[in-house]
Motif scaffolding. Structure first.
Motif, PDB file in Angstrom:
ATOM      1  N   ASN A  52      36.077  37.468  18.733  1.00 49.31           N
ATOM      2  CA  ASN A  52      35.539  36.768  19.900  1.00 49.31           C
ATOM      3  C   ASN A  52      36.447  36.936  21.113  1.00 49.31           C
ATOM      4  O   ASN A  52      35.972  37.086  22.233  1.00 49.31           O
ATOM      5  CB  ASN A  52      35.354  35.278  19.597  1.00 49.31           C
ATOM      6  CG  ASN A  52      34.228  35.036  18.619  1.00 49.31           C
ATOM      7  OD1 ASN A  52      33.361  35.889  18.418  1.00 49.31           O
ATOM      8  ND2 ASN A  52      34.245  33.873  18.000  1.00 49.31           N
ATOM      9  N   LEU A  75      38.412  39.462  21.796  1.00 45.42           N
ATOM     10  CA  LEU A  75      38.354  40.825  22.318  1.00 45.42           C
ATOM     11  C   LEU A  75      37.069  41.100  23.094  1.00 45.42           C
ATOM     12  O   LEU A  75      37.032  41.997  23.928  1.00 45.42           O
ATOM     13  CB  LEU A  75      38.492  41.828  21.170  1.00 45.42           C
ATOM     14  CG  LEU A  75      39.864  41.852  20.499  1.00 45.42           C
ATOM     15  CD1 LEU A  75      39.859  42.819  19.326  1.00 45.42           C
ATOM     16  CD2 LEU A  75      40.939  42.244  21.494  1.00 45.42           C
ATOM     17  N   HIS A  76      36.026  40.330  22.811  1.00 48.31           N
ATOM     18  CA  HIS A  76      34.758  40.526  23.505  1.00 48.31           C
ATOM     19  C   HIS A  76      34.581  39.576  24.691  1.00 48.31           C
ATOM     20  O   HIS A  76      33.584  39.647  25.383  1.00 48.31           O
ATOM     21  CB  HIS A  76      33.597  40.352  22.530  1.00 48.31           C
ATOM     22  CG  HIS A  76      33.490  41.480  21.563  1.00 48.31           C
ATOM     23  ND1 HIS A  76      34.354  41.638  20.503  1.00 48.31           N
ATOM     24  CD2 HIS A  76      32.641  42.535  21.502  1.00 48.31           C
ATOM     25  CE1 HIS A  76      34.030  42.719  19.825  1.00 48.31           C
ATOM     26  NE2 HIS A  76      32.989  43.286  20.412  1.00 48.31           N
ATOM     27  N   ASN A  77      35.533  38.722  24.936  1.00 46.30           N
ATOM     28  CA  ASN A  77      35.448  37.763  26.034  1.00 46.30           C
ATOM     29  C   ASN A  77      36.384  38.210  27.144  1.00 46.30           C
ATOM     30  O   ASN A  77      37.599  38.175  26.985  1.00 46.30           O
ATOM     31  CB  ASN A  77      35.827  36.368  25.522  1.00 46.30           C
ATOM     32  CG  ASN A  77      35.651  35.303  26.571  1.00 46.30           C
ATOM     33  OD1 ASN A  77      35.355  35.587  27.721  1.00 46.30           O
ATOM     34  ND2 ASN A  77      35.851  34.062  26.162  1.00 46.30           N
ATOM     35  N   PRO A  78      35.859  38.615  28.297  1.00 43.68           N
ATOM     36  CA  PRO A  78      36.742  39.107  29.368  1.00 43.68           C
ATOM     37  C   PRO A  78      37.684  38.025  29.904  1.00 43.68           C
ATOM     38  O   PRO A  78      38.801  38.326  30.308  1.00 43.68           O
ATOM     39  CB  PRO A  78      35.778  39.585  30.453  1.00 43.68           C
ATOM     40  CG  PRO A  78      34.469  38.966  30.134  1.00 43.68           C
ATOM     41  CD  PRO A  78      34.451  38.681  28.667  1.00 43.68           C
ATOM     42  N   TYR A  79      37.246  36.769  29.908  1.00 41.76           N
ATOM     43  CA  TYR A  79      38.123  35.690  30.370  1.00 41.76           C
ATOM     44  C   TYR A  79      39.331  35.539  29.455  1.00 41.76           C
ATOM     45  O   TYR A  79      40.438  35.316  29.910  1.00 41.76           O
ATOM     46  CB  TYR A  79      37.362  34.361  30.449  1.00 41.76           C
ATOM     47  CG  TYR A  79      36.206  34.398  31.418  1.00 41.76           C
ATOM     48  CD1 TYR A  79      36.434  34.546  32.779  1.00 41.76           C
ATOM     49  CD2 TYR A  79      34.899  34.296  30.975  1.00 41.76           C
ATOM     50  CE1 TYR A  79      35.391  34.588  33.675  1.00 41.76           C
ATOM     51  CE2 TYR A  79      33.841  34.333  31.864  1.00 41.76           C
ATOM     52  CZ  TYR A  79      34.091  34.481  33.211  1.00 41.76           C
ATOM     53  OH  TYR A  79      33.059  34.532  34.085  1.00 41.76           O
ATOM     54  N   GLU A  80      39.102  35.664  28.175  1.00 37.89           N
ATOM     55  CA  GLU A  80      40.203  35.556  27.213  1.00 37.89           C
ATOM     56  C   GLU A  80      41.169  36.729  27.370  1.00 37.89           C
ATOM     57  O   GLU A  80      42.383  36.553  27.321  1.00 37.89           O
ATOM     58  CB  GLU A  80      39.644  35.510  25.793  1.00 37.89           C
ATOM     59  CG  GLU A  80      40.679  35.283  24.726  1.00 37.89           C
ATOM     60  CD  GLU A  80      41.230  33.867  24.742  1.00 37.89           C
ATOM     61  OE1 GLU A  80      42.402  33.711  24.371  1.00 37.89           O
ATOM     62  OE2 GLU A  80      40.509  32.939  25.108  1.00 37.89           O
ATOM     63  N   LEU A  81      40.648  37.918  27.576  1.00 39.76           N
ATOM     64  CA  LEU A  81      41.512  39.086  27.763  1.00 39.76           C
ATOM     65  C   LEU A  81      42.352  38.960  29.033  1.00 39.76           C
ATOM     66  O   LEU A  81      43.541  39.288  29.041  1.00 39.76           O
ATOM     67  CB  LEU A  81      40.675  40.362  27.805  1.00 39.76           C
ATOM     68  CG  LEU A  81      40.038  40.787  26.486  1.00 39.76           C
ATOM     69  CD1 LEU A  81      39.136  41.993  26.700  1.00 39.76           C
ATOM     70  CD2 LEU A  81      41.107  41.107  25.471  1.00 39.76           C
ATOM     71  N   ILE A  82      41.749  38.478  30.118  1.00 36.78           N
ATOM     72  CA  ILE A  82      42.495  38.290  31.363  1.00 36.78           C
ATOM     73  C   ILE A  82      43.569  37.227  31.178  1.00 36.78           C
ATOM     74  O   ILE A  82      44.703  37.381  31.642  1.00 36.78           O
ATOM     75  CB  ILE A  82      41.531  37.928  32.517  1.00 36.78           C
ATOM     76  CG1 ILE A  82      40.675  39.144  32.855  1.00 36.78           C
ATOM     77  CG2 ILE A  82      42.295  37.452  33.744  1.00 36.78           C
ATOM     78  CD1 ILE A  82      39.542  38.863  33.817  1.00 36.78           C
ATOM     79  N   THR A  83      43.220  36.155  30.458  1.00 40.78           N
ATOM     80  CA  THR A  83      44.194  35.094  30.204  1.00 40.78           C
ATOM     81  C   THR A  83      45.363  35.616  29.386  1.00 40.78           C
ATOM     82  O   THR A  83      46.525  35.325  29.688  1.00 40.78           O
ATOM     83  CB  THR A  83      43.518  33.921  29.465  1.00 40.78           C
ATOM     84  OG1 THR A  83      42.433  33.441  30.253  1.00 40.78           O
ATOM     85  CG2 THR A  83      44.494  32.806  29.191  1.00 40.78           C
TER      86      THR A  83
END
Length: 124
Positions: free
Chosen positions: A22, A24-32
């Protein structure tokens, strides 16, 4: 009381791998995660310059804790044995909490911190 609060926290290998997918597929999580990594990198780089002060601070705190235990009249071995029995009783809860929170909050910062220290030592 603490055991009651954390008794509902459980994690399995399946849910852990699902959390990674989840994330890796969430751009907000990756940016965070990227921002946390960069913050840790900066912190590690700056910390190399003040490392001796950080070590002195930690030593002073440890000495202060030992003096407090001694001033209360209790022996250090009694205090440590009490802390050990308490730590053993909450160890599974603490392990699950650290695994859940540590991977996504402290993990990127710690990784950046370690790399920042290595870069600071290489440039120093």
């Amino acid at each position: 009381m603490i055991m009651d609060i954390f008794s509902t926290i459980t994690i399995t290998n399946a849910s852990l791998s699902q959390m990674f997918v989840n994330a890796l597929h969430n751009p907000y999580e990756l940016i965070t995660i990227l921002i946390e990594f960069l913050l840790g990198l900066g912190l590690g780089y700056v910390s190399v310059k003040i490392l001796k002060y950080i070590i002195a601070f930690i030593i002073i705190v440890i000495i202060g804790v030992i003096l407090n235990v001694w001033s209360f009249g209790g022996s250090l071995s009694n205090t440590l044995s009490t802390l050990q029995t308490e730590a053993v009783s909450i160890e599974p809860v603490f392990r699950n909490l650290m695994l859940t929170l540590g991977l996504f909050t402290i993990g990127p910062i710690l990784l950046g911190f370690i790399i920042g220290i290595l870069i600071g030592l290489a440039r120093h």
